[in-house]
Motif scaffolding. Sequence first.
Motif, PDB file in Angstrom:
ATOM      1  N   ARG A   1       0.888  -1.165  -0.123  1.00 59.27           N
ATOM      2  CA  ARG A   1       0.043  -0.161  -0.066  1.00 59.27           C
ATOM      3  C   ARG A   1       0.931   1.197  -0.068  1.00 59.27           C
ATOM      4  N   TYR A   2       0.551   2.179  -0.602  1.00 57.62           N
ATOM      5  CA  TYR A   2       1.261   3.517  -0.829  1.00 57.62           C
ATOM      6  C   TYR A   2       0.186   4.545  -0.631  1.00 57.62           C
ATOM      7  N   PRO A   3       0.739   5.841  -0.228  1.00 60.29           N
ATOM      8  CA  PRO A   3      -0.296   6.890  -0.248  1.00 60.29           C
ATOM      9  C   PRO A   3      -0.573   7.659  -1.496  1.00 60.29           C
ATOM     10  N   GLU A   4      -1.586   8.062  -1.746  1.00 51.65           N
ATOM     11  CA  GLU A   4      -1.879   8.912  -2.781  1.00 51.65           C
ATOM     12  C   GLU A   4      -1.064   9.932  -2.857  1.00 51.65           C
ATOM     13  N   ILE A   5      -0.767  10.716  -2.010  1.00 47.39           N
ATOM     14  CA  ILE A   5      -0.032  11.839  -2.162  1.00 47.39           C
ATOM     15  C   ILE A   5       1.112  11.552  -0.833  1.00 47.39           C
ATOM     16  N   ASP A   6       2.239  12.185  -1.210  1.00 39.79           N
ATOM     17  CA  ASP A   6       3.483  11.927  -0.286  1.00 39.79           C
ATOM     18  C   ASP A   6       3.436  13.309   0.828  1.00 39.79           C
ATOM     19  N   ARG A   7       3.006  14.383   0.234  1.00 35.46           N
ATOM     20  CA  ARG A   7       2.947  15.477   1.085  1.00 35.46           C
ATOM     21  C   ARG A   7       2.521  16.905   0.362  1.00 35.46           C
ATOM     22  N   ALA A   8       2.117  17.695   1.195  1.00 36.17           N
ATOM     23  CA  ALA A   8       1.408  18.923   0.577  1.00 36.17           C
ATOM     24  C   ALA A   8       2.002  20.069   1.101  1.00 36.17           C
ATOM     25  N   GLY A   9       1.932  21.269   0.423  1.00 28.81           N
ATOM     26  CA  GLY A   9       2.714  22.354   0.956  1.00 28.81           C
ATOM     27  C   GLY A   9       2.157  23.497  -0.018  1.00 28.81           C
ATOM     28  N   TRP A  10       2.232  24.927   0.377  1.00 28.67           N
ATOM     29  CA  TRP A  10       1.929  25.711  -0.303  1.00 28.67           C
ATOM     30  C   TRP A  10       3.270  26.675  -0.835  1.00 28.67           C
ATOM     31  N   PHE A  11       3.198  27.037  -2.144  1.00 32.07           N
ATOM     32  CA  PHE A  11       4.449  27.493  -2.564  1.00 32.07           C
ATOM     33  C   PHE A  11       4.204  28.834  -3.380  1.00 32.07           C
ATOM     34  N   PRO A  12       5.232  29.739  -3.736  1.00 30.69           N
ATOM     35  CA  PRO A  12       5.165  30.780  -4.563  1.00 30.69           C
ATOM     36  C   PRO A  12       4.870  30.090  -5.903  1.00 30.69           C
ATOM     37  N   VAL A  13       4.272  30.985  -6.794  1.00 29.78           N
ATOM     38  CA  VAL A  13       4.092  30.494  -8.176  1.00 29.78           C
ATOM     39  C   VAL A  13       5.328  29.815  -8.954  1.00 29.78           C
ATOM     40  N   ALA A  14       6.260  30.573  -8.990  1.00 30.70           N
ATOM     41  CA  ALA A  14       7.393  30.105  -9.691  1.00 30.70           C
ATOM     42  C   ALA A  14       7.847  28.600  -9.175  1.00 30.70           C
ATOM     43  N   GLU A  15       7.902  28.612  -8.036  1.00 30.45           N
ATOM     44  CA  GLU A  15       8.339  27.142  -7.212  1.00 30.45           C
ATOM     45  C   GLU A  15       7.193  26.186  -7.482  1.00 30.45           C
ATOM     46  N   ALA A  16       6.085  26.628  -7.463  1.00 30.30           N
ATOM     47  CA  ALA A  16       4.902  25.735  -7.759  1.00 30.30           C
ATOM     48  C   ALA A  16       4.855  25.170  -9.350  1.00 30.30           C
ATOM     49  N   ARG A  17       5.278  25.996 -10.094  1.00 24.49           N
ATOM     50  CA  ARG A  17       5.675  25.633 -11.567  1.00 24.49           C
ATOM     51  C   ARG A  17       6.528  24.451 -11.624  1.00 24.49           C
ATOM     52  N   ARG A  18       7.813  24.535 -10.720  1.00 23.81           N
ATOM     53  CA  ARG A  18       8.888  23.464 -10.544  1.00 23.81           C
ATOM     54  C   ARG A  18       8.343  22.237 -10.196  1.00 23.81           C
ATOM     55  N   LYS A  19       7.569  22.296  -9.204  1.00 22.65           N
ATOM     56  CA  LYS A  19       7.200  21.099  -8.447  1.00 22.65           C
ATOM     57  C   LYS A  19       5.812  20.406  -9.023  1.00 22.65           C
ATOM     58  N   ILE A  20       5.102  20.938  -9.769  1.00 24.90           N
ATOM     59  CA  ILE A  20       3.874  20.338 -10.309  1.00 24.90           C
ATOM     60  C   ILE A  20       4.053  19.500 -11.736  1.00 24.90           C
ATOM     61  N   LEU A  21       3.260  18.430 -11.873  1.00 19.86           N
ATOM     62  CA  LEU A  21       3.599  17.665 -13.031  1.00 19.86           C
ATOM     63  C   LEU A  21       3.498  18.454 -14.148  1.00 19.86           C
ATOM     64  N   GLY A  22       4.517  18.409 -15.221  1.00 25.05           N
ATOM     65  CA  GLY A  22       4.667  19.176 -16.356  1.00 25.05           C
ATOM     66  C   GLY A  22       3.551  19.272 -16.981  1.00 25.05           C
ATOM     67  N   GLY A  23       2.638  18.410 -17.317  1.00 27.15           N
ATOM     68  CA  GLY A  23       1.452  18.287 -17.870  1.00 27.15           C
ATOM     69  C   GLY A  23       0.391  19.024 -17.210  1.00 27.15           C
ATOM     70  N   GLN A  24       0.387  19.488 -15.833  1.00 28.24           N
ATOM     71  CA  GLN A  24      -0.554  19.999 -15.136  1.00 28.24           C
ATOM     72  C   GLN A  24      -0.260  21.604 -14.814  1.00 28.24           C
ATOM     73  N   GLU A  25       0.928  22.158 -15.448  1.00 27.43           N
ATOM     74  CA  GLU A  25       1.100  23.579 -15.444  1.00 27.43           C
ATOM     75  C   GLU A  25       0.214  24.358 -16.019  1.00 27.43           C
ATOM     76  N   PRO A  26      -0.417  24.145 -16.971  1.00 25.31           N
ATOM     77  CA  PRO A  26      -1.376  25.074 -17.641  1.00 25.31           C
ATOM     78  C   PRO A  26      -2.467  25.305 -16.372  1.00 25.31           C
ATOM     79  N   PHE A  27      -2.974  24.417 -15.553  1.00 26.48           N
ATOM     80  CA  PHE A  27      -3.831  24.609 -14.382  1.00 26.48           C
ATOM     81  C   PHE A  27      -3.474  25.838 -13.465  1.00 26.48           C
TER      82      PHE A  27
END
Length: 101
Positions: A63-89
Motif C-alpha cells: 500500500r502506498y499513499p496517494e500523495i506523499d506531502r502537501a505544501g503552499w508555494f510561490p508561483v515559480a516554485e509551484a511551476r517547478r514542483k507540479i507535473l509538467g502536464g498540469q502546469e496549465p492549471f
Amino acid sequence: RREFHEETGVLLDAPDDAFIPLGELKQKGNKIVHAWAVAGDLDAEAIHSNTYAVQWPKGTWRRYPEIDRAGWFPVAEARRKILGGQEPFIDRLLATLEGRK
C-alpha cells in the motif's frame, strides 16, 4: 470534493459557487485530469492521504499513499514542483484571478 477528501483527508465546506473551474487536461497515457480552485484556510501540515494497493514486485501487494506531502508555494516554485502536464492549471488560475481584479 469527494476526490479531494479521499486524497487529503480534508472535507471542503464551501458553497458550490465558490469553486473556480480550471478545466481539464489530457496527461501522458491519455488520463484526463479535471481541476478546480477554491479559497480557504488549509493547513498543509494537517493533510493525510489515503492509500492504494499495488502489486510490486509481482506477487507482493503493498500500500502506498496517494500523495506523499502537501505544501503552499510561490508561483515559480509551484511551476517547478507540479507535473509538467498540469502546469496549465496554474496559468488558468492566474488568468482567472487577474480577470477578477
